[in-house]
Write a protein that holds these residues in place. Structure first.
Motif, PDB file in Angstrom:
ATOM      1  N   THR A 151       0.832  -1.212   0.000  1.00 11.68           N
ATOM      2  CA  THR A 151       0.000   0.000   0.000  1.00 11.68           C
ATOM      3  C   THR A 151       0.860   1.253   0.000  1.00 11.68           C
ATOM      4  OG1 THR A 151      -0.203  -0.091   2.433  1.00 11.68           O
ATOM      5  CG2 THR A 151      -1.951  -1.122   1.127  1.00 11.68           C
ATOM      6  N   THR A 156      -1.592   4.281  -1.691  1.00 10.13           N
ATOM      7  CA  THR A 156      -2.989   4.323  -1.281  1.00 10.13           C
ATOM      8  C   THR A 156      -3.136   5.315  -0.131  1.00 10.13           C
ATOM      9  OG1 THR A 156      -2.753   2.516   0.307  1.00 10.13           O
ATOM     10  CG2 THR A 156      -3.301   1.915  -1.968  1.00 10.13           C
ATOM     11  N   GLY A 173      -0.653   2.473   3.709  1.00  7.90           N
ATOM     12  CA  GLY A 173      -0.718   3.537   2.728  1.00  7.90           C
ATOM     13  C   GLY A 173       0.474   4.474   2.792  1.00  7.90           C
ATOM     14  N   TYR A 195      -9.048  -4.308   1.520  1.00  6.31           N
ATOM     15  CA  TYR A 195      -7.984  -4.051   0.553  1.00  6.31           C
ATOM     16  C   TYR A 195      -8.026  -5.012  -0.631  1.00  6.31           C
ATOM     17  CZ  TYR A 195      -5.609  -0.425   3.206  1.00  6.31           C
ATOM     18  OH  TYR A 195      -5.303   0.771   3.831  1.00  6.31           O
ATOM     19  N   LEU A 215      -9.466   1.976  -1.108  1.00 11.19           N
ATOM     20  CA  LEU A 215      -8.479   1.084  -0.520  1.00 11.19           C
ATOM     21  C   LEU A 215      -8.183  -0.136  -1.379  1.00 11.19           C
ATOM     22  CD1 LEU A 215      -9.736   1.078   3.198  1.00 11.19           C
ATOM     23  CD2 LEU A 215      -8.003   2.547   2.158  1.00 11.19           C
TER      24      LEU A 215
END
Length: 219
Positions: A151, A156, A173, A195, A215
């Motif tokens: 991520t 993200t 993220g 996710y 996500l």
């Protein structure tokens, strides 16, 4: 968790999941391989054939144009139509054993998401067959570490996750500083579902500061 990529993490996740998944698959009757999964149009056998094919491509360094598109995935599955279920499991075991070192050497972790996707598909199989531990189990810790890395690499939205089944929060993220991290409270397995864009029916969680669709890493 660290911001520095751990090149050994994908291989660790694959081997840990291999040791749990392969013995389970070898005990299944053939009719179990025909059970439908949450992946549209795919049975357990289709999911396993896709996973085996993806890891074989990694090991053999075969990434032609369009690889891993829906059409290419269907071709990979069709190419294995003549194999027995046990032969597909054999190929999957080899891939989960041999792909880690190849992924570790890939520049900038570009193949890390494949290892994470394989682990998610193992959860798809468990869920389809009514087995406990879908999107959790013994390999959850390395899976969460790899999820953090993937991520972050894919930028993200930043997310602070307080997980019911872990003492420490998980930070996911890319923290750009442009806005505060979103917040998730709930089980780790449900976080994985978010996710992985897996069904959320029957789950309970709190999510604030980000939409679910923002996500999703996998379709």
């Amino acid at each position: 968790m660290t911001d520095v990529r751990d090149p050994e993490l994908p291989g660790l996740l694959l081997r840990t999941e291999r040791d749990a998944l392969i013995p389970f698959l070898r005990k299944l009757p053939d009719e179990a391989f025909a059970v439908r999964t949450c992946c549209p149009g795919w049975t357990v056998r289709h999911v396993l054939a896709h996973c085996a094919a993806a890891l074989t491509r990694v090991v053999e360094d075969r990434f032609e144009e369009g690889v891993f598109s829906p059409e290419a995935n269907d071709r990979d599955i069709e190419e294995r139509a003549g194999l027995a279920n046990a032969e597909i499991v054999d190929e999957l075991e080899r891939g989960m054993t041999d792909a880690g070192p190849v992924i570790a050497k890939a520049a900038d972790g570009r193949l890390d998401g494949i290892a994470l996707g394989e682990w998610v598909h193992a959860g798809d199989v468990r869920e389809a067959l009514g087995e406990p531990g879908a999107y959790a189990g013994a390999s959850l810790a390395p899976a969460l570490d790899l999820l953090a890395a993937v991520t972050r690499a894919r930028a993200t939205p930043p997310l602070h996750a307080d997980l019911d089944d872990l003492d420490e929060p998980v930070l996911l993220g890319a923290a750009t500083g442009e806005h505060p991290p979103a917040r998730y409270i709930g089980p780790a397995s449900t976080l994985i579902r978010l996710y992985a864009a897996r069904p959320l029916t029957g789950t309970r969680y709190d999510l604030a500061g980000v939409r679910e669709a923002e996500l999703a890493l996998f379709g």
